[in-house]
Scaffold this active site. Structure first.
Site, PDB file in Angstrom:
ATOM      1  N   HIS A   1       1.222   5.316 -25.019  1.00  0.00           N
ATOM      2  CA  HIS A   1       2.452   4.745 -24.483  1.00  0.00           C
ATOM      3  C   HIS A   1       3.641   5.656 -24.812  1.00  0.00           C
ATOM      4  O   HIS A   1       3.590   6.463 -25.745  1.00  0.00           O
ATOM      5  CB  HIS A   1       2.665   3.338 -25.041  1.00  0.00           C
ATOM      6  CG  HIS A   1       1.716   2.342 -24.434  1.00  0.00           C
ATOM      7  ND1 HIS A   1       1.735   1.006 -24.740  1.00  0.00           N
ATOM      8  CD2 HIS A   1       0.723   2.495 -23.519  1.00  0.00           C
ATOM      9  CE1 HIS A   1       0.800   0.370 -24.046  1.00  0.00           C
ATOM     10  NE2 HIS A   1       0.167   1.257 -23.310  1.00  0.00           N
TER      11      HIS A   1
ATOM     12  N   GLU B   1       6.517   5.273 -26.211  1.00  0.00           N
ATOM     13  CA  GLU B   1       7.126   5.225 -27.546  1.00  0.00           C
ATOM     14  C   GLU B   1       6.357   6.112 -28.525  1.00  0.00           C
ATOM     15  O   GLU B   1       6.958   6.844 -29.325  1.00  0.00           O
ATOM     16  CB  GLU B   1       7.105   3.788 -28.092  1.00  0.00           C
ATOM     17  CG  GLU B   1       7.839   2.763 -27.226  1.00  0.00           C
ATOM     18  CD  GLU B   1       6.943   2.119 -26.184  1.00  0.00           C
ATOM     19  OE1 GLU B   1       6.117   2.835 -25.559  1.00  0.00           O
ATOM     20  OE2 GLU B   1       7.070   0.914 -25.967  1.00  0.00           O
TER      21      GLU B   1
ATOM     22  N   CYS C   1       5.216  -2.944 -26.253  1.00  0.00           N
ATOM     23  CA  CYS C   1       4.154  -3.945 -26.133  1.00  0.00           C
ATOM     24  C   CYS C   1       3.789  -4.519 -27.504  1.00  0.00           C
ATOM     25  O   CYS C   1       4.050  -3.919 -28.551  1.00  0.00           O
ATOM     26  CB  CYS C   1       2.936  -3.353 -25.439  1.00  0.00           C
ATOM     27  SG  CYS C   1       2.171  -1.998 -26.322  1.00  0.00           S
TER      28      CYS C   1
ATOM     29  N   ALA D   1       7.220   5.318  11.617  1.00  0.00           N
ATOM     30  CA  ALA D   1       8.017   6.385  12.235  1.00  0.00           C
ATOM     31  C   ALA D   1       8.383   5.898  13.622  1.00  0.00           C
ATOM     32  O   ALA D   1       7.494   5.629  14.449  1.00  0.00           O
ATOM     33  CB  ALA D   1       7.221   7.676  12.304  1.00  0.00           C
TER      34      ALA D   1
ATOM     35  N   SER E   1       1.604   9.552  19.135  1.00  0.00           N
ATOM     36  CA  SER E   1       2.735   9.384  18.208  1.00  0.00           C
ATOM     37  C   SER E   1       3.049  10.648  17.431  1.00  0.00           C
ATOM     38  O   SER E   1       3.917  10.654  16.567  1.00  0.00           O
ATOM     39  CB  SER E   1       2.436   8.233  17.248  1.00  0.00           C
ATOM     40  OG  SER E   1       1.276   8.520  16.511  1.00  0.00           O
TER      41      SER E   1
ATOM     42  N   TRP F   1       4.694  14.209  17.477  1.00  0.00           N
ATOM     43  CA  TRP F   1       5.408  13.752  16.303  1.00  0.00           C
ATOM     44  C   TRP F   1       6.705  13.084  16.710  1.00  0.00           C
ATOM     45  O   TRP F   1       7.340  13.531  17.648  1.00  0.00           O
ATOM     46  CB  TRP F   1       5.717  14.933  15.374  1.00  0.00           C
ATOM     47  CG  TRP F   1       4.497  15.580  14.855  1.00  0.00           C
ATOM     48  CD1 TRP F   1       3.889  16.692  15.332  1.00  0.00           C
ATOM     49  CD2 TRP F   1       3.714  15.117  13.741  1.00  0.00           C
ATOM     50  NE1 TRP F   1       2.774  16.972  14.578  1.00  0.00           N
ATOM     51  CE2 TRP F   1       2.640  16.016  13.588  1.00  0.00           C
ATOM     52  CE3 TRP F   1       3.805  14.043  12.866  1.00  0.00           C
ATOM     53  CZ2 TRP F   1       1.666  15.875  12.600  1.00  0.00           C
ATOM     54  CZ3 TRP F   1       2.848  13.909  11.890  1.00  0.00           C
ATOM     55  CH2 TRP F   1       1.789  14.824  11.759  1.00  0.00           C
TER      56      TRP F   1
ATOM     57  N   ARG G   1       3.470   8.293  -0.582  1.00  0.00           N
ATOM     58  CA  ARG G   1       2.038   8.212  -0.896  1.00  0.00           C
ATOM     59  C   ARG G   1       1.808   8.363  -2.392  1.00  0.00           C
ATOM     60  O   ARG G   1       0.929   7.728  -2.955  1.00  0.00           O
ATOM     61  CB  ARG G   1       1.254   9.272  -0.118  1.00  0.00           C
ATOM     62  CG  ARG G   1       1.104   8.906   1.341  1.00  0.00           C
ATOM     63  CD  ARG G   1       0.247   9.905   2.069  1.00  0.00           C
ATOM     64  NE  ARG G   1       0.110   9.539   3.480  1.00  0.00           N
ATOM     65  CZ  ARG G   1      -0.551  10.259   4.369  1.00  0.00           C
ATOM     66  NH1 ARG G   1      -1.131  11.389   4.008  1.00  0.00           N
ATOM     67  NH2 ARG G   1      -0.629   9.859   5.622  1.00  0.00           N
TER      68      ARG G   1
ATOM     69  N   ARG H   1      -0.496  15.380  -0.558  1.00  0.00           N
ATOM     70  CA  ARG H   1      -0.629  16.831  -0.652  1.00  0.00           C
ATOM     71  C   ARG H   1       0.456  17.478  -1.515  1.00  0.00           C
ATOM     72  O   ARG H   1       0.599  18.692  -1.505  1.00  0.00           O
ATOM     73  CB  ARG H   1      -0.634  17.428   0.758  1.00  0.00           C
ATOM     74  CG  ARG H   1      -1.825  16.913   1.568  1.00  0.00           C
ATOM     75  CD  ARG H   1      -1.998  17.576   2.906  1.00  0.00           C
ATOM     76  NE  ARG H   1      -1.093  17.083   3.925  1.00  0.00           N
ATOM     77  CZ  ARG H   1      -1.275  15.964   4.629  1.00  0.00           C
ATOM     78  NH1 ARG H   1      -2.323  15.192   4.389  1.00  0.00           N
ATOM     79  NH2 ARG H   1      -0.423  15.603   5.555  1.00  0.00           N
TER      80      ARG H   1
ATOM     81  N   ARG I   1       0.290  -0.138  14.201  1.00  0.00           N
ATOM     82  CA  ARG I   1      -0.227  -1.290  14.934  1.00  0.00           C
ATOM     83  C   ARG I   1      -0.722  -2.409  14.034  1.00  0.00           C
ATOM     84  O   ARG I   1      -0.973  -3.515  14.504  1.00  0.00           O
ATOM     85  CB  ARG I   1      -1.303  -0.834  15.926  1.00  0.00           C
ATOM     86  CG  ARG I   1      -0.650  -0.347  17.226  1.00  0.00           C
ATOM     87  CD  ARG I   1      -1.657   0.165  18.200  1.00  0.00           C
ATOM     88  NE  ARG I   1      -2.099   1.511  17.833  1.00  0.00           N
ATOM     89  CZ  ARG I   1      -3.236   2.045  18.246  1.00  0.00           C
ATOM     90  NH1 ARG I   1      -4.054   1.355  18.995  1.00  0.00           N
ATOM     91  NH2 ARG I   1      -3.547   3.280  17.877  1.00  0.00           N
TER      92      ARG I   1
END
Ligand code: AOF
Ligand code: ZN
Length: 354
Positions: free
Chosen positions: A52, A54, A80, A159, A173, A175, A189, A212, A291
């Site tokens: 952790h 800390e 914690c 988009a 689609s 671009w 991502r 990527r 979609r």
């Protein structure tokens, strides 16, 4: 003092962010140790299951020859209080003799939920909670949702053309947005454990659905393929790039067709799909298939709407399933930010009231 506290907490928040993608489904946590007004140690939670923040900061200070006794610890999340994969940080802070601990937010994990703060206070440590709390909550919005509901945080990314289409009528689609917007998608991502699309996107674009950026872990790829069209295409000899890395999960009415191909579940209802992903330990899903966006609209926690400078006139609309008749009946979004990305722009929003 307040200004000083905010300055060190700000740094702790920046450090925390370095764990993005790697610590999921744990929170991103950063820590800064200050003594006599000087920073003597820093740390952040680097990978799921590992040390952790800390403890990393304490070790950093010691390794540089500093004594942490009497120092102040700035930490973005309540230390914690229980043994998980790591020992309880609150106990360690007490043992090390810290004088003061400044915490940005309480840990929403029901196993902690104030117990870390209580332990330290009882042991005579001065504890202050709530410095840059808003920022800390935003940083860990995914963790907060997942640890309290066991359901993944759902982001919808689209988009769109300026006139609101996500594809032409023949589903083309590529671009709509430009290079800078696509780079931003890579950052999204990184932030999410899983990427979700429908089989239509897989069949039409053969996307890799990976991250990527350098310093990015492998993604879980979730494909909604009700009638197992991807399995049939594979059996007919087609290959798909999304299988090149990461875990692939299909939700379908015909899981048997995926035997020997990928993990598959006979679930097709959106809420049940999300519940299953939560059970599988997945804390966040980035829905990238335009979609399927409408089906998941009711479960969306956040929207990333990228607008490219094009007009299609007609084509595929992302939220056609809504069928709003009066503007007064329309779902509202609460816009968090507008960002210009080259010739495109990004609207980041949360579901609003109504
Ligand atoms: C902290 N500092 O850097 C992190 C915390 O299984 P474990 O032991 O790694 O515990 C995970 C839980 O600990 C996690 O759900 C959250 O409540 C807390 N994470 N706490 O004080 C840290 N990563
Ligand atoms: Zn801890």
């Amino acid at each position: 003092m307040m200004q000083e506290d905010e300055r060190f907490m700000w740094l702790a928040l920046e450090l925390a962010r370095k764990g993005e993608g790697w610590v999921s489904p744990n929170p991103m946590v950063g820590a800064v140790i200050v003594k006599d007004g000087k920073i003597i140690g820093v740390g952040w939670h680097q990978r799921f299951g590992e040390k952790h923040a800390e403890v990393v900061a304490i070790e950093d200070a010691k390794q540089k020859g500093h004594d942490v006794r009497g120092a102040t610890m700035y930490v973005t999340l309540e230390p914690c209080s229980y043994w998980g994969k790591q020992p309880p940080c609150a106990d360690r802070i007490i043992e090390e003799g810290f004088k003061r601990v400044v915490v940005a937010m309480e840990d929403p994990n029901p196993l902690v939920a104030g117990r870390g703060i209580e332990k330290m206070t009882k042991a005579g440590v001065e504890v202050e909670v709530g410095v840059l709390e808003e920022k800390a909550r935003k940083l860990n919005e995914i963790f907060i949702k997942y640890i309290t509901t066991k359901m993944p945080f759902v982001s919808i990314k689209l988009a769109l053309t300026l006139d609101g289409f996500i594809a032409t009528e023949n589903f083309s689609s590529q671009w709509i947005t430009g290079e800078k917007a696509r780079l931003k998608v890579q950052e999204l991502r990184r932030r999410h454990m899983a990427i979700m699309v429908g089989s239509g996107t897989v069949l039409a674009d053969d996307p890799r659905l990976n991250c990527r950026l350098e310093n990015c872990p492998e993604k879980v790829k979730v494909i909604l393929d009700r009638s197992a069209r991807v399995a049939e295409a594979i059996k007919a000899g087609k290959r798909f790039k999304l299988f090149e890395d990461g875990r692939v999960i299909f939700f379908t009415e015909r899981p048997e067709l995926f035997e020997g191909i990928a993990e598959a579940y006979r679930i097709t209802e959106p809420e049940e799909i999300l519940r299953k992903l939560g059970e599988l330990g997945i804390d966040s899903v980035l829905i990238e298939g335009g979609r399927i966006a409408c089906e998941f609209l009711a479960f969306a926690d956040k929207f990333y709407l990228f607008y490219g400078p094009k007009l299609f006139g007609n084509g595929i609309k992302p939220f056609e399933c809504l069928k709003v008749e009066s503007p007064n009946d329309a779902p509202m979004l609460e816009i968090e930010s507008l960002e210009r990305l080259g010739e495109s722009f990004l609207v980041t929003a949360y579901p609003g009231d109504g």
